[in-house]
Design a protein around this motif. Structure first.
Motif, PDB file in Angstrom:
ATOM      1  N   GLY A 141     -19.472 -39.728 -43.898  1.00 33.47           N
ATOM      2  CA  GLY A 141     -20.759 -40.224 -43.432  1.00 33.47           C
ATOM      3  C   GLY A 141     -21.196 -39.706 -42.086  1.00 33.47           C
ATOM      4  O   GLY A 141     -22.310 -39.994 -41.646  1.00 33.47           O
ATOM      5  N   GLU A 142     -20.363 -38.911 -41.441  1.00 34.43           N
ATOM      6  CA  GLU A 142     -20.701 -38.425 -40.101  1.00 34.43           C
ATOM      7  C   GLU A 142     -21.585 -37.177 -40.145  1.00 34.43           C
ATOM      8  O   GLU A 142     -22.389 -36.960 -39.240  1.00 34.43           O
ATOM      9  N   GLN A 143     -21.428 -36.343 -41.174  1.00 34.06           N
ATOM     10  CA  GLN A 143     -22.172 -35.094 -41.260  1.00 34.06           C
ATOM     11  C   GLN A 143     -22.506 -34.791 -42.718  1.00 34.06           C
ATOM     12  O   GLN A 143     -21.978 -35.422 -43.638  1.00 34.06           O
ATOM     13  N   PHE A 144     -23.373 -33.798 -42.900  1.00 33.13           N
ATOM     14  CA  PHE A 144     -23.636 -33.225 -44.216  1.00 33.13           C
ATOM     15  C   PHE A 144     -22.897 -31.902 -44.299  1.00 33.13           C
ATOM     16  O   PHE A 144     -23.036 -31.039 -43.430  1.00 33.13           O
ATOM     17  N   ARG A 145     -22.082 -31.736 -45.316  1.00 38.69           N
ATOM     18  CA  ARG A 145     -21.438 -30.457 -45.604  1.00 38.69           C
ATOM     19  C   ARG A 145     -21.324 -30.313 -47.112  1.00 38.69           C
ATOM     20  O   ARG A 145     -20.651 -31.108 -47.764  1.00 38.69           O
ATOM     21  N   TYR A 146     -21.995 -29.314 -47.641  1.00 38.53           N
ATOM     22  CA  TYR A 146     -22.066 -29.114 -49.084  1.00 38.53           C
ATOM     23  C   TYR A 146     -20.660 -28.982 -49.663  1.00 38.53           C
ATOM     24  O   TYR A 146     -19.823 -28.258 -49.128  1.00 38.53           O
ATOM     25  N   SER A 147     -20.409 -29.670 -50.794  1.00 43.07           N
ATOM     26  CA  SER A 147     -19.049 -29.751 -51.319  1.00 43.07           C
ATOM     27  C   SER A 147     -19.011 -29.638 -52.832  1.00 43.07           C
ATOM     28  O   SER A 147     -19.442 -30.550 -53.553  1.00 43.07           O
ATOM     29  N   ASN A 148     -18.495 -28.527 -53.339  1.00 44.21           N
ATOM     30  CA  ASN A 148     -18.228 -28.415 -54.765  1.00 44.21           C
ATOM     31  C   ASN A 148     -17.067 -29.307 -55.188  1.00 44.21           C
ATOM     32  O   ASN A 148     -17.033 -29.818 -56.308  1.00 44.21           O
ATOM     33  N   THR A 149     -16.121 -29.504 -54.281  1.00 42.78           N
ATOM     34  CA  THR A 149     -14.992 -30.394 -54.556  1.00 42.78           C
ATOM     35  C   THR A 149     -15.484 -31.771 -54.991  1.00 42.78           C
ATOM     36  O   THR A 149     -14.974 -32.359 -55.960  1.00 42.78           O
TER      37      THR A 149
ATOM     38  N   HIS B  42     -22.893 -35.229 -50.436  1.00 34.60           N
ATOM     39  CA  HIS B  42     -22.185 -34.219 -49.626  1.00 34.60           C
ATOM     40  C   HIS B  42     -21.922 -34.673 -48.189  1.00 34.60           C
ATOM     41  O   HIS B  42     -21.992 -33.873 -47.255  1.00 34.60           O
ATOM     42  N   THR B  43     -21.611 -35.928 -48.029  1.00 34.92           N
ATOM     43  CA  THR B  43     -21.254 -36.418 -46.694  1.00 34.92           C
ATOM     44  C   THR B  43     -19.809 -36.908 -46.648  1.00 34.92           C
ATOM     45  O   THR B  43     -19.425 -37.638 -45.738  1.00 34.92           O
ATOM     46  N   SER B  44     -18.994 -36.475 -47.599  1.00 35.12           N
ATOM     47  CA  SER B  44     -17.611 -36.968 -47.687  1.00 35.12           C
ATOM     48  C   SER B  44     -16.691 -36.318 -46.672  1.00 35.12           C
ATOM     49  O   SER B  44     -15.673 -36.899 -46.270  1.00 35.12           O
ATOM     50  N   GLY B  45     -16.981 -35.095 -46.268  1.00 36.82           N
ATOM     51  CA  GLY B  45     -16.084 -34.355 -45.380  1.00 36.82           C
ATOM     52  C   GLY B  45     -14.862 -33.793 -46.075  1.00 36.82           C
ATOM     53  O   GLY B  45     -13.977 -33.222 -45.428  1.00 36.82           O
ATOM     54  N   ILE B  46     -14.792 -33.918 -47.388  1.00 36.68           N
ATOM     55  CA  ILE B  46     -13.607 -33.487 -48.128  1.00 36.68           C
ATOM     56  C   ILE B  46     -13.512 -31.959 -48.139  1.00 36.68           C
ATOM     57  O   ILE B  46     -14.532 -31.259 -48.107  1.00 36.68           O
ATOM     58  N   TRP B  47     -12.318 -31.431 -48.176  1.00 33.72           N
ATOM     59  CA  TRP B  47     -12.111 -29.983 -48.075  1.00 33.72           C
ATOM     60  C   TRP B  47     -12.629 -29.229 -49.299  1.00 33.72           C
ATOM     61  O   TRP B  47     -12.680 -29.765 -50.408  1.00 33.72           O
TER      62      TRP B  47
ATOM     63  N   LEU C 213     -28.578 -40.992 -45.763  1.00 34.24           N
ATOM     64  CA  LEU C 213     -28.422 -41.442 -44.374  1.00 34.24           C
ATOM     65  C   LEU C 213     -27.011 -41.173 -43.892  1.00 34.24           C
ATOM     66  O   LEU C 213     -26.040 -41.398 -44.613  1.00 34.24           O
ATOM     67  N   LEU C 214     -26.901 -40.690 -42.657  1.00 27.96           N
ATOM     68  CA  LEU C 214     -25.602 -40.591 -42.014  1.00 27.96           C
ATOM     69  C   LEU C 214     -25.259 -41.922 -41.356  1.00 27.96           C
ATOM     70  O   LEU C 214     -26.095 -42.835 -41.286  1.00 27.96           O
ATOM     71  N   ASN C 215     -24.060 -42.029 -40.858  1.00 27.60           N
ATOM     72  CA  ASN C 215     -23.615 -43.282 -40.253  1.00 27.60           C
ATOM     73  C   ASN C 215     -24.475 -43.706 -39.072  1.00 27.60           C
ATOM     74  O   ASN C 215     -24.627 -44.903 -38.796  1.00 27.60           O
ATOM     75  N   ASP C 216     -25.051 -42.731 -38.357  1.00 27.73           N
ATOM     76  CA  ASP C 216     -25.869 -43.062 -37.196  1.00 27.73           C
ATOM     77  C   ASP C 216     -27.321 -43.341 -37.551  1.00 27.73           C
ATOM     78  O   ASP C 216     -28.172 -43.517 -36.680  1.00 27.73           O
ATOM     79  N   GLY C 217     -27.622 -43.364 -38.871  1.00 30.40           N
ATOM     80  CA  GLY C 217     -28.975 -43.675 -39.318  1.00 30.40           C
ATOM     81  C   GLY C 217     -29.885 -42.474 -39.473  1.00 30.40           C
ATOM     82  O   GLY C 217     -31.019 -42.618 -39.927  1.00 30.40           O
TER      83      GLY C 217
END
Length: 353
Positions: A162-170, A122-127, A278-282
């Protein structure tokens, strides 16, 4: 007081005490009787040490919940979708570093930066595809392919991969499509052949209306104006990868044990699913590959809740204790987050009795 009366009173007291509900049953008193129900199991050291069923699987026919009643798992499904992807990785058919533009033709440009592993944690950022599906779509509900078509018509993401966590059913709808593309099988068929059948999960199914059936199916109910109303499906209920599996506590017990013994996935791969992403910043996120990660009294917990139209579930595991809690319900209450509290209340009661 004569001896007969004393005996009668003593017997009545002892009988009442012997019939006192189990403390866990007290937690589920609102699920009992002619109400939407629940199936609850506690698993420890390879055995089901507590199991009880409450209430109705189908209120109209007064069909009760039983141990083999199959509930829509909602997002508890995601661990099976992730396992399917990891099985294909084990076979060399998928690389988790592939990007979405490599996987899907005509994918928007931003897909060049989203890799498969971003979808899994869930770090894709996809809508969110749900934002594009109206409630009126219930007559022709969207399926996984429809999710791809929706996303192919978007031109941006919530944030760079990779910048954030956002839960994604997509993300998990797209993962189910990848399973089909690289296995050459329909998603339900792949799950059946590679997970359910090897584990004798004989009544678990990724359900497609008019293509397969759910035996001993629980139907969902929503409380409106103080009354339970049958409301079993929504316009997004036909999407498989993010929530379309039906199962029961007995089949999920077999899956729970497979997570310990490496029957389906090698233990090293399984451990990846329980490892913080892990996010991009570790920095770490409280999610692995289709499992939330937290601590309970200093011990690592891996769990997943499931919430969809009129179903609330949780699969909660403390691996260091060989302890698991499974709760499956066919109602729209409580809020999904409260299912964690419910599982931990059961643990407290179980430990103290």
């Amino acid at each position: 007081m004569n001896k007969y009366l004393l005996f009668t009173l003593t017997f009545a007291i002892l009988t009442a005490c012997s019939q006192k509900p189990h403390p866990i049953a007290e937690i589920f008193k609102d699920y009992q009787g002619e109400n939407p129900g629940a199936a609850v199991a506690i698993i420890q050291d390879g055995d089901i040490v507590y199991h009880q069923s409450y209430g109705m699987a189908e209120m109209e026919s007064k069909r009760p919940v039983q141990s083999n009643t199959n509930f829509r798992l909602a997002s508890v499904t995601k661990q099976f979708t992730a396992t399917a992807i990891l099985l294909l990785e084990e076979k060399g058919l998928i690389d988790l570093n592939w990007t979405l533009d490599q996987v899907f033709e005509d994918f928007p440009e931003y897909g060049q930066n989203i890799q498969i592993h971003h979808l899994l944690n869930h770090t894709s950022g996809i809508w969110d595809y749900e934002d594009f599906v109206p409630d009126s779509a219930l007559v022709n509900p969207v399926m996984d392919q429809g999710v791809l078509e929706i996303i192919q018509n978007t031109d941006q993401t919530y944030f760079p991969a990779g910048e954030q966590f956002r839960y994604s059913n997509t993300a998990f709808a797209l993962l189910a499509l990848m399973v089909e593309k690289y296995s050459g099988q329909d998603f339900p068929e792949f799950l059946e052949e590679n997970i359910f059948k090897p584990l004798d999960m004989n009544t678990t199914v990724a359900h497609i209306k008019n293509q397969n059936t759910v035996p001993e199916r629980a139907y969902g109910y929503t409380k409106e104006n103080g009354q339970w109303i049958r409301k079993d499906q929504s316009s997004t209920s036909a999407v498989l990868g993010d929530g379309g599996i039906y199962s029961n506590v007995l089949d999920l017990f077999k899956w729970d044990q497979a997570l310990y013994n490496g029957t389906i996935l090698p233990k090293s791969t399984k451990e990846k699913t329980f490892t913080n992403g892990l996010l991009n910043d570790g920095s770490l996120i409280d999610y692995g590959l289709a499992w939330h990660i937290k601590e309970y009294k200093g011990e690592k917990v891996v769990y997943h809740t499931g919430s969809t139209t009129s179903f609330r579930n949780i699969f909660y595991r403390i691996p260091s204790r060989n302890l698991s809690i499974i709760i499956l319900t066919n109602r729209n209450l409580p809020e999904e987050e409260s299912m964690v509290d419910l599982a931990e209340r059961i643990i407290e009661v179980f430990q103290n009795n």
